[in-house]
Design a protein around this motif. Sequence first.
Motif, short mmCIF file in Angstrom:
data_model
loop_
_atom_site.label_atom_id
_atom_site.label_comp_id
_atom_site.label_asym_id
_atom_site.label_seq_id
_atom_site.Cartn_x
_atom_site.Cartn_y
_atom_site.Cartn_z
N THR A 14 66.51 37.79 -27.74
CA THR A 14 67.11 38.25 -28.96
C THR A 14 67.30 39.81 -28.80
OG1 THR A 14 66.02 36.64 -30.19
CG2 THR A 14 66.59 38.46 -31.27
N HIS A 15 66.60 40.53 -28.49
CA HIS A 15 66.57 41.95 -28.42
C HIS A 15 67.45 42.53 -27.28
CE1 HIS A 15 64.06 41.91 -31.86
NE2 HIS A 15 63.08 41.65 -31.01
N LEU A 16 67.54 41.89 -26.20
CA LEU A 16 68.19 42.21 -25.05
C LEU A 16 69.72 41.82 -25.45
CD1 LEU A 16 66.18 40.82 -22.19
CD2 LEU A 16 67.25 43.30 -22.18
N GLY A 57 57.21 47.70 -28.20
CA GLY A 57 58.94 47.68 -28.01
C GLY A 57 59.57 48.56 -28.48
N HIS A 58 60.94 48.20 -28.19
CA HIS A 58 62.06 49.16 -28.82
C HIS A 58 63.04 47.98 -29.21
CE1 HIS A 58 65.33 52.10 -28.55
NE2 HIS A 58 64.86 52.42 -29.50
N ALA A 59 63.21 47.75 -30.49
CA ALA A 59 64.33 46.65 -30.78
C ALA A 59 64.58 47.02 -32.30
CB ALA A 59 63.53 45.34 -30.66
N LEU A 60 65.87 46.53 -32.40
CA LEU A 60 66.60 46.61 -33.79
C LEU A 60 65.92 45.53 -34.95
CD1 LEU A 60 69.99 47.30 -32.97
CD2 LEU A 60 68.83 48.72 -34.06
N GLU A 61 65.79 46.00 -36.08
CA GLU A 61 65.39 45.04 -37.03
C GLU A 61 66.44 44.17 -37.60
OE1 GLU A 61 62.75 44.20 -38.57
OE2 GLU A 61 61.29 45.59 -38.70
N ALA A 62 67.90 44.72 -37.62
CA ALA A 62 68.74 44.15 -37.77
C ALA A 62 70.32 44.97 -37.18
CB ALA A 62 68.99 43.85 -39.33
N LEU A 63 71.13 44.20 -36.83
CA LEU A 63 72.25 44.95 -36.40
C LEU A 63 73.59 44.28 -37.26
CD1 LEU A 63 73.70 46.84 -34.47
CD2 LEU A 63 74.01 44.77 -32.77
N PRO A 64 73.96 44.91 -38.22
CA PRO A 64 75.08 44.34 -38.96
C PRO A 64 76.50 44.86 -38.19
CG PRO A 64 73.72 46.12 -40.31
CD PRO A 64 73.31 46.05 -38.84
N VAL A 65 77.25 43.72 -38.16
CA VAL A 65 78.46 43.99 -37.44
C VAL A 65 79.87 43.39 -38.33
CG1 VAL A 65 77.46 43.68 -35.03
CG2 VAL A 65 78.24 41.58 -36.25
N VAL A 66 80.72 43.85 -38.04
CA VAL A 66 82.04 43.37 -38.36
C VAL A 66 82.87 42.65 -37.35
CG1 VAL A 66 84.27 44.08 -39.54
CG2 VAL A 66 82.10 45.23 -40.05
N CYS A 67 83.19 41.39 -37.21
CA CYS A 67 83.61 40.75 -36.28
C CYS A 67 85.10 40.91 -35.79
CB CYS A 67 83.44 39.16 -36.44
SG CYS A 67 81.65 38.74 -36.50
N GLY A 68 85.81 41.45 -37.03
CA GLY A 68 87.37 42.10 -36.67
C GLY A 68 88.33 40.97 -35.99
#
Length: 392
Positions: A234-236, A381-392
């Motif tokens: 998931t985090h990779l 570890g070093h990982a994002l809680e969430a990654l909001p994206v715009v799919c465009g």
Amino acid sequence: MTDLGCPFDAAYHRDPYPLWTKLREAGPAHRAETPDGLPIWLITRDADVRALFQDERLSVNKAHSRGGYAGFSLPPALDANLMNIDNADHLRLRRLVSQAFTPRRIAELREHIQRHTDTLAEDLPAEAELVADFADPLPLAVIGDLLRIPEPDRRTFSGWTNTMMRLPSLAEIADAVGNLHRYLVDLVADRREHPGDDLLSGLIAARDEQDRLSENELVSMAFLLLLAATENITHLITGGVRVLLRHPEQLAALQRRPELWDRAVEEIFRYVSPGQLAIRRFPLTDIDLHGTVLRAGDTVMLAIGSANRDPARYSDPDRFDIRRENSNTHLSLGHGLHYCLGAALARAQVHSGLSTVFRRHPGLRIGVADGDLMWRTSFRGHALEALPVVCG
């Protein structure tokens, strides 16, 4: 040697690499404390991390801890897994599950992985949260199918493991561990009643018919497979999306030349390093590391994230470079006896996840400023809680 106290602060959670650079330059081993006050040794240089990964004087068995190391305080039915077992027993358990991760089996699974990836990528909304909508469901679907986990249960299981890795409070961790334990015991009981051709049924047969593993080892193996086969992947994927969007010229090269993806995936493993620290180890005898003595029973943590950025091995290590020739020497999948059993499966999923999401959504962009991204607060570890994206 330096005595750091607890170095795992907010700055570390955002970016651990300045700390690792400082410690590599200062010496080979450093005394520190975990956030709950446990004294540990941090080993940060690549050569030392590699050597200690393979040093039989270090054990992963918590029984050898002088300070009574507890970690997640797993019950015996979850604790008897490959990450806590040394030598002969480790090899015995490893052989039992290795049938699911042969190169031939992974090749057969690629179409299956790609089907899941295509579906998830197609279903992404115009504004998505990439962890919940894509990067978490993909490995859950793959390992869930391998173990024949009912689909409605997969997100519930993911919630429990996420709680463990976020380290919120002892009560919340204990609750998650208890739920995991009960679920897996019930799952094994159900699979005994309704066996199939899945990996878990095969492990149950090895337990019941061939007596090659104990009941605790059986349940622990299921736990480890579900945890290890989902969390880092998931985090990779999310870390890989972030870093590629921050290096658009390299992303453009991948879109022009898909044959570069294999090397790019290795560089993402090295550069992103979601698992910053390997599982703790305990010296069976005093070990002299360049004049610093690691006493028998001390808690030793090998800093994978630091080793992956060591300039003694990687030229300009803080630079992301999909054409780097020695990226595949990274330690993100472990080393020696404890090298990740599912390494080929992990690579296949990261490759499929990243290449597909960028092919399906060539205008993909992160929906918030980089400084507004939220990072998990686990020191491991070093990982994002969430990654909001715009799919465009």
